[in-house]
Design an enzyme around this catalytic site. Structure first.
Site, PDB file in Angstrom:
ATOM      1  N   ARG A 155      47.568  40.842  43.604  1.00 41.18           N
ATOM      2  CA  ARG A 155      48.652  40.029  44.879  1.00 41.18           C
ATOM      3  C   ARG A 155      50.019  40.179  44.378  1.00 41.18           C
ATOM      4  O   ARG A 155      50.625  38.813  45.556  1.00 41.18           O
ATOM      5  CB  ARG A 155      48.135  38.806  44.778  1.00 41.18           C
ATOM      6  CG  ARG A 155      46.627  38.369  45.354  1.00 41.18           C
ATOM      7  CD  ARG A 155      46.052  36.638  45.397  1.00 41.18           C
ATOM      8  NE  ARG A 155      45.054  37.528  45.382  1.00 41.18           N
ATOM      9  CZ  ARG A 155      44.266  36.802  44.341  1.00 41.18           C
ATOM     10  NH1 ARG A 155      44.589  36.535  43.431  1.00 41.18           N
ATOM     11  NH2 ARG A 155      43.180  36.749  44.112  1.00 41.18           N
ATOM     12  N   THR A 199      44.838  39.233  39.080  1.00 40.31           N
ATOM     13  CA  THR A 199      44.272  39.582  40.395  1.00 40.31           C
ATOM     14  C   THR A 199      45.681  39.090  40.802  1.00 40.31           C
ATOM     15  O   THR A 199      46.020  39.411  41.882  1.00 40.31           O
ATOM     16  CB  THR A 199      43.091  39.518  41.393  1.00 40.31           C
ATOM     17  OG1 THR A 199      42.885  37.810  41.289  1.00 40.31           O
ATOM     18  CG2 THR A 199      42.015  39.921  40.652  1.00 40.31           C
ATOM     19  N   ASN A 294      37.418  27.206  39.881  1.00 39.41           N
ATOM     20  CA  ASN A 294      35.662  26.289  39.945  1.00 39.41           C
ATOM     21  C   ASN A 294      35.259  26.510  38.205  1.00 39.41           C
ATOM     22  O   ASN A 294      36.396  27.410  37.719  1.00 39.41           O
ATOM     23  CB  ASN A 294      34.810  27.154  40.471  1.00 39.41           C
ATOM     24  CG  ASN A 294      34.634  27.902  40.235  1.00 39.41           C
ATOM     25  OD1 ASN A 294      35.902  29.920  40.649  1.00 39.41           O
ATOM     26  ND2 ASN A 294      34.025  28.596  39.679  1.00 39.41           N
ATOM     27  N   ASP A 339      32.310  25.733  43.483  1.00 35.43           N
ATOM     28  CA  ASP A 339      33.446  26.716  43.820  1.00 35.43           C
ATOM     29  C   ASP A 339      34.096  26.203  44.708  1.00 35.43           C
ATOM     30  O   ASP A 339      35.147  27.124  45.081  1.00 35.43           O
ATOM     31  CB  ASP A 339      32.368  28.338  43.854  1.00 35.43           C
ATOM     32  CG  ASP A 339      33.778  29.198  44.029  1.00 35.43           C
ATOM     33  OD1 ASP A 339      33.650  29.218  43.417  1.00 35.43           O
ATOM     34  OD2 ASP A 339      33.308  30.131  44.190  1.00 35.43           O
ATOM     35  N   TRP A 427      42.744  32.344  49.295  1.00 40.50           N
ATOM     36  CA  TRP A 427      43.513  32.705  48.896  1.00 40.50           C
ATOM     37  C   TRP A 427      45.039  33.439  49.288  1.00 40.50           C
ATOM     38  O   TRP A 427      45.931  33.121  49.337  1.00 40.50           O
ATOM     39  CB  TRP A 427      43.801  34.090  47.518  1.00 40.50           C
ATOM     40  CG  TRP A 427      43.346  35.175  48.352  1.00 40.50           C
ATOM     41  CD1 TRP A 427      41.653  36.028  48.493  1.00 40.50           C
ATOM     42  CD2 TRP A 427      43.879  36.189  49.141  1.00 40.50           C
ATOM     43  NE1 TRP A 427      41.853  36.909  49.536  1.00 40.50           N
ATOM     44  CE2 TRP A 427      43.061  36.592  49.829  1.00 40.50           C
ATOM     45  CE3 TRP A 427      45.400  36.803  48.763  1.00 40.50           C
ATOM     46  CZ2 TRP A 427      43.241  38.411  50.353  1.00 40.50           C
ATOM     47  CZ3 TRP A 427      45.950  37.425  50.177  1.00 40.50           C
ATOM     48  CH2 TRP A 427      44.635  38.357  50.210  1.00 40.50           C
TER      49      TRP A 427
HETATM   50 CA    CA Z   1      35.621  30.813  41.938  1.00 36.26          CA
END
Ligand code: CA
Length: 743
Positions: A155, A199, A294, A339, A427
């Site tokens: 990202r 990430t 999560n 999640d 995200w």
């Molecule tokens: Ca997740």
């Protein structure tokens, strides 16, 4: 993930050959056009970035992931505005040579753009012309892709005093010389023997570079770490969940948090709570805000069977950035079991609520509520649903806790829940426009069938959810197929954080659209999953401009100025969690060409190459004799080991090969690939820990069976009845642009 059940049988939009080529790594070397002049410029540019410059937020630059530490992602530039946006056109583009998801927000400083892409690659460009100044490939072991739940994405980079910082998918943090792209230091941020990834974009506060990680789907313990920007030496680490109490606790915060985990041995799977994306910083309060993820496993009835909130899962945690000590937390989803991460973008703003000026932090986490929290102390101010939901009825204003509904409880029987694990918002960054007072949300409206996995057993190399995906695997019911296709929704919402109400909404043709940028020109920019880059009026959502780019956009745009001219840039590359794990058809404008950096200005004269598109049907399935038992075993194995990348029902629409289109060569090498690891160097891991040749052949039988089903469905009356829904799913579009992908 796995939202779309049987549609996945139908969806075939990807050529194996081109996908393999795209996964092939960096064997196509690009021209290195580095010159002394440009390296000096890039070095000079990055050397001016420090805390003061980020706080100041000079309008012509974009110095930190969210532009400024408050992460508002709003540009004060107004040269491009409602009066002239018609004249906005392409100034330059640059092909990344990859076909994996691109999620990065570029950093732009003094005419140089630093950005990142698939496999954690980094590029420096002349932001005015698009000329490549240098590139850096951290040479990530492609086999590590097995631990990337949601594509090998990145990202963005951080920049600070002459260096560029990148977190890599295999868990390293690397400092590069901004002038040359040469590594200065390269350290491992991971705890040993656990399947972590990075990430997210690093954030830098007072000469400390802060990075978290991902991996909660596989089973890890979350933490964030601060490193010295000059040396890479560790300064502090904050764990987001407690470890094994028998080993003692790292801090009082962990001792207190452990009291909220009741029963179970969460530390064996890891507990989760990974901080894989968002952070924000308030320099006045000296607080660093971390969004946490999560639980691992997802299922709280397994993870913490005695109940409890399971701190600090799904929380906003405020830390002292000088020493990493806990200051306060607000938990959005106590005892998360769906999640519902709170890693989503967080925005700091000073707004007036009930005639009182308030310093707030705002977040639209996956759980579907938009939160306004007092960022000085974590006190709850308000929360309302910004997407359809059924897991909770509301947030109790007295306690600040969600009131759960029985509709979300899957302990005893399967439940269809909204939002699903992709969330009401993932995200993709939001933006906040100080003049309209609105927060713009790239919202998802998706459902998911959750079921308890009664046979759950920790398997260290694989997903460890305790939530059964077998329950949500395709059924051959046409009515459900159509219902599923019609249930996939996404929209752009303009949200008033004071009244907690939606002010306007733009419904999109598909879901998983790009992040947002708002500007003082009265505009909101968003790339979409249908391969369009668009501008909307910030006050009422009217579409005022759009431009086709041939590939779905998921990243957020930025704006900057050079020599008195304003630019808008966005990175375009279809991929990420939804693309991999869903079988929903891509829109026709998203033909999955290679990734691109696209930069627009008024009167720009660049043109994208014309994309040739070929439409393919599923080829005649390979001949193979198999029993119903063998197929059933293959279905089970596929659901557990393959579907997270190749899509449920083998019908992925993302950048990973759609196995329904596998040719004779793939079928001939099937066991060598699945058990032997013949394509590990292309990102396809081996599964010899989980199955032998018999298992591999059972999966092959299942894939062949799904190909037959797909052909039958696409030749059926249903296709005639619902052409708009099924045509895109029955024809894989293959882009054969003149500038083909090399890696
Ligand atoms: Ca997740």
């Amino acid at each position: 993930m796995f939202h779309f059940n049987i549609i996945t049988n139908l969806v075939k939009r990807y050529a194996l050959v081109s996908a393999i080529a795209a996964l092939a790594g960096c064997d196509a070397a690009q021209d290195n056009t580095t010159t002394t002049a440009t390296t000096t410029t890039a070095a000079n540019a990055a050397s001016s970035i420090n805390g003061e410059s980020i706080i100041r937020g000079d309008a012509s630059n974009w110095l930190s992931n969210g532009r400024t530490y408050d992460e508002q992602r709003h540009s004060p530039l107004d040269q491009i505005n409602l009066d002239n946006v018609d004249d906005l056109s392409l100034a330059w583009y640059w092909n990344t040579g990859t076909k994996r998801g691109l999620e990065a927000t570029p950093i732009v400083v003094d005419g140089i753009m630093f950005t990142s892409g698939a496999w954690s690659m980094v590029w420096a460009h002349d932001a005015k012309t698009g000329e490549l100044l240098w590139e850096f490939d951290p040479q990530v072991d492609r086999a590590w892709a097995r631990y990337a739940c949601c594509d090998v994405v990145n990202r963005g980079v951080a920049a600070w005093k002459g260096k560029i910082y990148i977190g890599t998918i295999d868990g390293r943090l690397i400092a590069l010389d901004a002038g040359t792209g040469e590594p200065v230091w390269d350290i491992n941020t991971l705890l040993p023997d656990r399947p972590y990834t990075i990430t997210g974009a690093p954030r830098i506060v007072k000469d400390k570079v802060v990075i978290g990680n991902g991996g909660a789907e596989y089973g890890v313990r979350g933490y964030v770490t601060a490193y010295n920007t000059e040396t890479g030496a560790q300064e502090w680490r904050f764990y987001t969940v407690p470890g094994n109490p028998a080993d003692g606790f790292e801090s009082d915060a962990m001792r207190e948090a452990a009291k909220t985990w009741i029963g179970g041995k969460w530390w064996e799977v890891g507990g989760g709570g990974t901080a894989w994306d968002s952070m924000a910083y308030d320099p006045e309060l000296n607080l660093l805000y971390i969004g946490t993820g999560n639980g691992a496993p997802w299922n709280r009835y397994i993870r913490s069977p005695g109940g409890g909130d399971n701190l600090f899962l799904s929380s906003i945690v405020a830390l002292n950035p000088d020493n990493g000590e806990y200051v306060w937390h607000y938990q959005t989803t106590p005892g998360d079991t769906w999640d519902y991460t709170a890693t989503q973008h967080m925005i700091l703003a000073d707004i007036e609520i009930n005639q009182e000026p308030r310093k707030v932090i705002m977040q639209a986490p996956k759980n579907g509520f938009f939160y306004v929290i007092d960022r000085t102390n974590g006190e709850f101010i308000s929360a309302e649903a910004y997407v359809p939901m059924n897991w909770a009825t509301h947030v109790d204003p007295e306690t600040g806790r969600p009131v759960e509904s029985p509709a979300g409880n899957y302990a005893n029987d399967s439940k269809r829940v909204k939002p699903g694990p992709l969330g009401g918002h993932n995200w993709h960054p939001m933006s906040y426009h100080p003049e309209t007072g609105l927060v713009y949300i790239p919202a998802l409206d998706l459902r998911f069938d959750y079921a308890q996995d009664n046979a759950f057993k920790h398997s260290p190399k694989d997903w460890n959810l305790g939530t059964d995906f077998k329950e949500t695997i395709p059924t051959a019911d046409p009515a459900e197929l159509i219902d599923n296709l019609q249930s996939i929704r996404g929209f752009l919402a303009a949200w008033d954080p004071v009244t907690q109400k939606e002010v306007w909404r733009v419904e999109h043709a598909t879901t998983w659209n790009g992040g947002l940028l708002s500007t003082a020109g009265g505009l909101v920019f968003q790339g979409r999953a249908d391969g369009q880059f668009a501008a909307y009026r910030a006050d009422n959502g009217e579409l005022v401009w759009e431009s086709p780019v041939d590939v779905g956009i998921i990243a957020a745009p930025v704006s900057y100025a050079i020599d008195g001219e304003q630019y808008i840039s966005v990175v375009a590359g279809w991929g990420g969690a939804y693309a991999l794990t869903s079988g929903a058809p891509r829109h026709k404008g998203n033909v999955l060409t290679e990734g691109r950096i696209l930069t627009f200005k008024l009167g720009g004269e660049a043109q994208l190459p014309e994309t040739q598109i070929t439409y393919l049907n599923v080829p005649e399935p390979q001949k193979m004799a198999y029993s119903p038992e063998q197929r059933a075993e293959g279905e089970l194995l596929f659901a557990r080991y393959c579907a997270v990348c190749h899509g449920p029902g083998a019908g992925t629409v993302g950048p990973i090969p759609n196995l329904l289109y596998s040719g004779e060569d793939v079928h001939a090498a099937w066991d060598a690939i699945v058990v032997g690891g013949a394509r590990e160097n292309k990102g396809m891991p081996k599964f010899d820990h989980a199955m032998d040749v018999a298992g591999s052949q059972a999966i092959r039988a299942y894939v062949i069976d799904m190909a037959k089903n797909t052909i039958a469905l696409c030749e059926s009356d249903l296709r005639v009845q619902y052409p708009e829904l099924l045509n895109p799913a029955c024809q894989m579009s293959v882009a054969t642009s003149a500038e083909s992908a090399g890696r």
